[in-house]
Design a protein around this motif. Structure first.
Motif, PDB file in Angstrom:
ATOM      1  N   SER A  18       3.496   2.376   7.289  1.00 53.11           N
ATOM      2  CA  SER A  18       3.484   1.051   6.670  1.00 53.11           C
ATOM      3  C   SER A  18       2.333   0.228   7.241  1.00 53.11           C
ATOM      4  CB  SER A  18       4.801   0.302   6.919  1.00 53.11           C
ATOM      5  OG  SER A  18       4.886  -0.128   8.276  1.00 53.11           O
ATOM      6  N   ARG A  51       3.977   3.205  -3.050  1.00 52.12           N
ATOM      7  CA  ARG A  51       5.012   2.536  -2.264  1.00 52.12           C
ATOM      8  C   ARG A  51       6.385   2.940  -2.806  1.00 52.12           C
ATOM      9  NH1 ARG A  51       0.775  -1.019  -2.082  1.00 52.12           N
ATOM     10  NH2 ARG A  51       0.443  -2.108  -0.091  1.00 52.12           N
ATOM     11  N   ASN A  52       7.270   3.314  -1.861  1.00 52.36           N
ATOM     12  CA  ASN A  52       8.669   3.613  -2.239  1.00 52.36           C
ATOM     13  C   ASN A  52       9.581   3.154  -1.123  1.00 52.36           C
ATOM     14  OD1 ASN A  52       8.640   5.584  -0.209  1.00 52.36           O
ATOM     15  ND2 ASN A  52       8.031   7.206  -1.618  1.00 52.36           N
ATOM     16  N   ALA A  53      10.853   3.525  -1.212  1.00 48.46           N
ATOM     17  CA  ALA A  53      11.848   3.054  -0.237  1.00 48.46           C
ATOM     18  C   ALA A  53      11.522   3.531   1.182  1.00 48.46           C
ATOM     19  CB  ALA A  53      13.241   3.521  -0.643  1.00 48.46           C
ATOM     20  N   ARG A  54      10.812   4.654   1.310  1.00 54.36           N
ATOM     21  CA  ARG A  54      10.489   5.193   2.643  1.00 54.36           C
ATOM     22  C   ARG A  54       9.200   4.616   3.207  1.00 54.36           C
ATOM     23  NH1 ARG A  54      10.287  11.437   1.641  1.00 54.36           N
ATOM     24  NH2 ARG A  54       9.213  10.638  -0.227  1.00 54.36           N
ATOM     25  N   GLY A  55       8.544   3.745   2.463  1.00 54.43           N
ATOM     26  CA  GLY A  55       7.306   3.136   2.933  1.00 54.43           C
ATOM     27  C   GLY A  55       6.142   3.541   2.065  1.00 54.43           C
TER      28      GLY A  55
END
Length: 300
Positions: A18, A51-55
């Motif tokens: 991130s 970009r997704n839920a895991r960064g």
């Protein structure tokens, strides 16, 4: 330093997952990182992250750029290590033991040039007989040694050898001074000053005389080749030295070197040795390489 900020920031974001975490690691504002990554994307006309839920996850193009960033960092680390080693090579202390015969011409010229080219390298020189040089190298007390003849111990490795044929050294007024050469047999009864038995020169002369079945009239014995040379210059005594060792006095016209026609004495040599188990510094390795090159050029 050499690596661009954009590539460094990109690599940190990839590894941290991130922008926020990368910014904390680099101690800069997240907006600065975002601008640099955007600049790479605009220059390459590709998207580097999803970009997704895991960064932040690399795209296919991003993985190619990341591979470049990692390879670039490895290359820079290698360059940095080589530069640091180069600086280390230019500084340090070298301990060298040598037979006296190498001092007056070969080694003095080498050390003068070394001092001019590498003023940060300090060389401590110890002068001993050939056997003592081998012993002090074998006891790991010095880095390098110059011995007369071959390495006399199995724990020493030979880095280079240089021919140093022995000559008869006499004053210009000596009866043998005009000879083009001499055999050992022709030296029977010759009045001489010789190095003591700890010198390789003396050992070789004694063996050659024994083979030829002749005796020299030894009028003086010394542990100094310079003193033996001085007596040869100022008296009717002769001595034995490599031409290279006596060259300054020969060029000054004080003495004459008469070649000796003898297989043993023509084949004498000086050897650069090192203890096989000794770990040497980069600066010592460089000096050893320079000595090897100088000895090789002297042979040619």
């Amino acid at each position: 330093m050499i690596e661009s900020a954009a590539i460094r920031y990109f690599r940190e974001v990839t590894e941290a997952g991130s922008i926020k975490q990368a910014a904390a690691t680099l101690r800069i504002a997240p907006s600065a990182i975002s601008r640099q990554i955007q600049a790479i994307e605009e220059e390459l006309s590709v998207k580097l992250f999803e970009r997704n839920a895991r960064g932040m996850v690399l795209t296919d193009a991003g993985r190619l750029v990341y591979r470049y960033a990692v390879d670039n960092r490895s290359l820079l680390d290698g360059i940095r290590a080589r530069v640091q080693e180069f600086e280390t090579m230019r500084r340090g202390q070298i301990k060298l033991a040598t037979v006296e015969g190498m001092l007056s011409n070969f080694l003095s010229n080498f050390l003068i040039e070394l001092s001019a080219d590498y003023p940060g390298i300090f060389v401590s020189t110890t002068v001993l007989g050939s056997r003592a040089v081998a012993e002090i190298v074998g006891r790991n007390e010095v880095d390098l040694g110059l011995v007369f003849g071959r390495a006399p111990r199995r724990d020493l490795i030979e880095l280079a050898r240089m021919r140093q044929s022995l000559c008869l050294i006499v004053a210009p007024t000596h009866p043998l001074a005009t000879r083009e050469s001499c055999t050992v047999k022709e030296l029977a009864g010759l009045r001489v000053v010789v190095p003591d038995p700890s010198f390789g020169i003396r050992q070789e002369v004694d063996r050659a005389c024994a083979t030829a079945k002749i005796r020299l009239e030894i009028c003086s014995e010394t542990n100094s080749l310079a003193f033996a040379q001085m007596l040869a210059w100022r008296t009717d005594l002769a001595t034995f030295l490599p031409r290279n060792t006596a060259m300054p006095a020969i060029e000054a016209g004080r003495i004459v070197a008469v070649p000796l026609r003898d297989p043993r004495l023509e084949a004498t040599q000086v050897t650069l040795v090192q203890l096989a188990s000794r770990t040497i510094s980069p600066s010592c390795r460089m000096v050893a390489d320079l000595l090897v090159a100088r000895m090789k050029s002297a042979r040619e």
